[in-house]
Write a protein that holds these residues in place. Structure first.
Motif, PDB file in Angstrom:
ATOM      1  N   ALA A   1       0.734   5.651  -2.927  1.00  0.00           N
ATOM      2  CA  ALA A   1       0.271   5.756  -4.315  1.00  0.00           C
ATOM      3  C   ALA A   1       0.305   4.401  -5.020  1.00  0.00           C
ATOM      4  CB  ALA A   1       1.139   6.760  -5.081  1.00  0.00           C
ATOM      5  N   THR A   2       1.127   3.480  -4.514  1.00  0.00           N
ATOM      6  CA  THR A   2       1.301   2.182  -5.172  1.00  0.00           C
ATOM      7  C   THR A   2       0.011   1.371  -5.257  1.00  0.00           C
ATOM      8  OG1 THR A   2       3.630   2.126  -4.506  1.00  0.00           O
ATOM      9  CG2 THR A   2       2.633   0.040  -5.149  1.00  0.00           C
ATOM     10  N   PRO A   3      -0.867   1.339  -4.229  1.00  0.00           N
ATOM     11  CA  PRO A   3      -2.117   0.584  -4.373  1.00  0.00           C
ATOM     12  C   PRO A   3      -2.967   1.033  -5.560  1.00  0.00           C
ATOM     13  CG  PRO A   3      -1.754   1.102  -2.073  1.00  0.00           C
ATOM     14  CD  PRO A   3      -0.716   1.856  -2.855  1.00  0.00           C
TER      15      PRO A   3
ATOM     16  N   GLN B   1     -11.643  -1.422   7.670  1.00  0.00           N
ATOM     17  CA  GLN B   1     -10.580  -2.031   6.879  1.00  0.00           C
ATOM     18  C   GLN B   1      -9.212  -1.529   7.331  1.00  0.00           C
ATOM     19  OE1 GLN B   1     -10.376  -4.346   4.416  1.00  0.00           O
ATOM     20  NE2 GLN B   1     -12.534  -4.849   4.594  1.00  0.00           N
ATOM     21  N   LEU B   2      -9.115  -0.244   7.650  1.00  0.00           N
ATOM     22  CA  LEU B   2      -7.852   0.304   8.139  1.00  0.00           C
ATOM     23  C   LEU B   2      -7.488  -0.314   9.485  1.00  0.00           C
ATOM     24  CD1 LEU B   2      -5.473   2.245   7.926  1.00  0.00           C
ATOM     25  CD2 LEU B   2      -6.916   4.015   8.937  1.00  0.00           C
TER      26      LEU B   2
ATOM     27  N   ALA C   1       1.946   1.159   6.555  1.00  0.00           N
ATOM     28  CA  ALA C   1       1.676  -0.224   6.158  1.00  0.00           C
ATOM     29  C   ALA C   1       0.181  -0.510   6.184  1.00  0.00           C
ATOM     30  CB  ALA C   1       2.424  -1.190   7.074  1.00  0.00           C
ATOM     31  N   GLY C   2      -0.498  -0.064   7.253  1.00  0.00           N
ATOM     32  CA  GLY C   2      -1.937  -0.270   7.335  1.00  0.00           C
ATOM     33  C   GLY C   2      -2.686   0.476   6.248  1.00  0.00           C
ATOM     34  N   GLY C   3      -2.245   1.697   5.942  1.00  0.00           N
ATOM     35  CA  GLY C   3      -2.877   2.470   4.880  1.00  0.00           C
ATOM     36  C   GLY C   3      -2.726   1.797   3.527  1.00  0.00           C
TER      37      GLY C   3
ATOM     38  N   LEU D   1      -5.926   0.304   1.462  1.00  0.00           N
ATOM     39  CA  LEU D   1      -6.212   0.812   0.120  1.00  0.00           C
ATOM     40  C   LEU D   1      -6.284  -0.319  -0.898  1.00  0.00           C
ATOM     41  CD1 LEU D   1      -4.002   4.038   0.062  1.00  0.00           C
ATOM     42  CD2 LEU D   1      -6.501   3.931  -0.041  1.00  0.00           C
ATOM     43  N   VAL D   2      -5.399  -1.293  -0.770  1.00  0.00           N
ATOM     44  CA  VAL D   2      -5.446  -2.451  -1.671  1.00  0.00           C
ATOM     45  C   VAL D   2      -6.753  -3.212  -1.469  1.00  0.00           C
ATOM     46  CG1 VAL D   2      -4.432  -4.709  -2.173  1.00  0.00           C
ATOM     47  CG2 VAL D   2      -2.954  -2.719  -1.906  1.00  0.00           C
TER      48      VAL D   2
END
Length: 253
Positions: A79-81, A118-119, A200-202, A206-207
């Motif tokens: 959720a942080t991104p 991107q992932l 970590a990749g997710g 997302l960022v």
């Protein structure tokens, strides 16, 4: 693990990750793979891990597959991104008087393809930074110190960014250190190696996708990058506060 072996692993990883990224970036134009879809430099860290694994296979496997019992960080981390992008894009829109939104349909390639690539690229980086270097340094230092160190190296690994304006480069380095703090604290003692890589990749993907759709820092403009760095720093501060106020049992790394 002796200090000599520990240092050798870190040095081999770092040298290969930097050199491989440079070589991959140089050959990308010849491959025809669009940078908008995926940047081949992102796989430099994965090659760094592979180089270390050739020399120290058992130790590398232990670092990559170490497991923990902590299960509380997955959704907060992913959720942080969204928080970071909101805190970046919102002020930037107010500052410029316009929303910098890119319609996914306007991209030169299907958005689904871009998202999947991107992932993959993000995982190519994170297997090195958060799944190898982070746990390697963690055997010597605490989670916060380790995360700051990994974030600094991660930022300097993006050599081209350092050629931008000083404020732009400073904003980027602030962002990498802050995001590394978020990732390091969230993943410390979390799940299996595969789970940590996907988380970590997710987060990373997302960022990147959020910046692609809602910011224009790729133009070299300083304000969006500075705002992005400040947003990441705020997110990191929230994670530090969370870790200091919530006590959760963890397994040894």
């Amino acid at each position: 693990m002796t200090t000599r072996t520990w240092t050798a692993r870190a040095v081999v990883y770092g040298v290969v990750a930097f050199v491989a990224a440079g070589l991959l970036g140089a050959v990308q134009p010849e491959t025809g793979i669009p940078a908008e879809v995926v940047q081949l430099t992102q796989f430099g860290p994965a090659l760094g891990v592979a180089a270390v694994a050739l020399r120290w296979p058992a130790g590398t496997r232990r670092l990559l597959t170490a497991s923990g019992t902590r299960q509380d960080s997955g959704w907060p981390l992913l959720a942080t991104p969204f928080l970071v992008i909101a805190l970046s894009a919102g002020p930037y829109a107010l500052l410029t008087g316009t929303a910098h939104v890119t319609d996914p349909r306007s991209l030169q390639h299907p958005f689904v393809l871009v998202a999947v690539a991107q992932l993959a690229g993000a995982c190519g980086e994170e297997i090195g930074w958060r799944c190898f270097l982070q746990p390697l340094l963690r055997t010597r230092f605490g989670p916060l110190t380790t995360s700051v160190a990994v974030g600094a190296v991660w930022g300097l690994w993006h050599v081209r960014v350092l050629a931008e304006a000083p404020a732009y480069a400073a904003g980027f380095l602030l962002a990498t250190v802050a995001m590394s703090v978020v990732l390091g604290l969230a993943l410390d003692g979390t799940g299996t190696g595969r789970q940590r890589l996907l988380l970590a990749g997710g987060f990373h993907a997302l960022v990147n996708l959020g910046m692609l759709l809602f910011m224009d820092e790729e133009t070299g403009r300083t304000p969006p990058m500075v705002l992005f760095g400040l947003a990441c720093a705020l997110a990191a501060a929230l994670w530090v506060w969370r870790e200091r106020t919530v006590t959760i049992p963890r397994t040894a790394s």
